[in-house]
Design a protein around this motif. Structure first.
Motif: not given
Length: 348
Positions: A231-260
């Motif tokens: 996951i690229m840093p810019a993708t983090v805030s973009w995906m979290n805003s589109k899906f109403g989440t607060t996923s952290d890419p440095k954690t396994l579950n957060g990273n996989v959540q952002l990718g999916t």
């Protein structure tokens, strides 16, 4: 490949990939073929895809797309509407000399509709596909601008990645990927509406993660791609805003959540703009081709701004069909080969 903004390779580009970098756009193969037989673990090579690939070697594209890494440029939005050329007016027949009867007019034949497709970039593969049909009503918004620097998965990069944190066990990664793939998410549209997206194919999610990182959750690519889904840093805030989440890419579950989530967004984007709101990734029964699947895989790595679905009209028959413009056919072929071979079931 996780780029926060659809930048090539999953996620790396999304961010700075928010442009979608195709780590290695293959030369111009007409169609991504799953005939390749991927090796159990992705190999480190300068090509975009791990040694599992079966198609032409890819060459990094200058632009990135909506892979977990990059954001696609505004031009990324496929244009489903065709521009019709003006029709000719009626041609008047001259009246016969001495005849008081006014000359009869006969309408000239109308020119067939003509479309103006996006010109494919050098080395991009163009493949025939069904004619696109835009979804009526609210659609997924276009991606953010793609970054100038393409994303390259760490296993295919000449730059040695780092390991700021230890990898999670492969069993834990497999469980996280399976859970994320089976989640039905709600995408928040720019007009205030929402779109419910169906679960993702588990093998698609696992294959992209394998292609991007070899399921190494603690890896950090030189271009900023983070973890399993890159996951690229810019993708983090973009995906979290589109899906109403607060996923952290440095954690396994957060990273996989952002990718999916990025995969979900790509399905909605192409499905709404070119397939009438249909999100079916399965192959067509008649042709065996899966154009939406190919677009989604390509854009995860190269960015939605670099992957297009155009309409083409045959001037002789007037028939309109769709065509895919994919800058990284080798990456697409690799991921589809991994989906079929499932090397993660054989790896120790």
């Amino acid at each position: 490949m996780s780029t926060a903004l659809l930048t090539g390779c999953g996620t790396k580009q999304a961010d700075e990939r928010a442009t979608g970098t195709s780590a290695t756009p293959a030369a111009a193969t007409t169609d991504a073929s799953p005939s390749a037989t991927p090796t159990p673990t992705p190999s480190v090579s300068p090509s975009t895809s791990p040694s599992a690939t079966a198609s032409t070697p890819a060459t990094p594209s200058a632009s990135t797309g909506p892979s977990p890494h990059g954001t696609a440029s505004k031009s990324a939005k496929p244009s489903p509407t065709a521009t019709r050329s003006p029709s000719t007016g009626p041609a008047a027949n001259a009246a016969k000399p001495g005849s008081a009867k006014p000359a009869e007019t006969t309408p000239a034949p109308q020119a067939p509709p003509v479309t103006t497709p996006v010109a494919p970039p050098a080395g991009a593969a163009v493949a025939a596909a069904p004619a696109p049909t835009a979804k009526p009503g609210p659609v997924a918004p276009p991606p953010p601008p793609a970054p100038a620097t393409p994303h390259v998965p760490p296993l295919q990069s000449s730059c040695t990645p780092t390991k700021p944190q230890p990898d999670d066990p492969k069993e834990a990664v497999a469980a996280a990927l399976t859970t994320a793939a089976g989640t039905s998410r709600t995408l928040f549209l720019s007009n205030g509406g929402t779109d419910k997206l169906p679960p993702l194919p588990v093998n698609l999610v696992k294959a992209i993660a394998w292609q991007e990182s070899g399921w190494q959750s603690g890896i950090l690519a030189c271009d900023g791609g983070i973890g399993t889904m890159q996951i690229m840093p810019a993708t983090v805030s973009w995906m979290n805003s589109k899906f109403g989440t607060t996923s952290d890419p440095k954690t396994l579950n957060g990273n996989v959540q952002l990718g999916t989530q990025l995969l979900d967004w790509l399905i909605a984007y192409y499905g709404d703009s070119s397939f009438g709101g249909k999100y079916d990734l399965s192959p067509d029964a008649a042709t065996g081709k899966a154009p939406l699947l190919d677009l989604v895989i390509a854009a995860y790595n190269a960015g939605a701004g670099n992957v297009h679905y155009n309409t083409v009209t045959d001037p002789a028959t007037g028939a309109t069909t769709g065509s895919l413009v994919i800058p990284n056919p080798g990456y697409v072929a690799n991921v589809k080969a991994l989906m079929a071979s499932q090397p993660w079931n054989k790896a120790g």
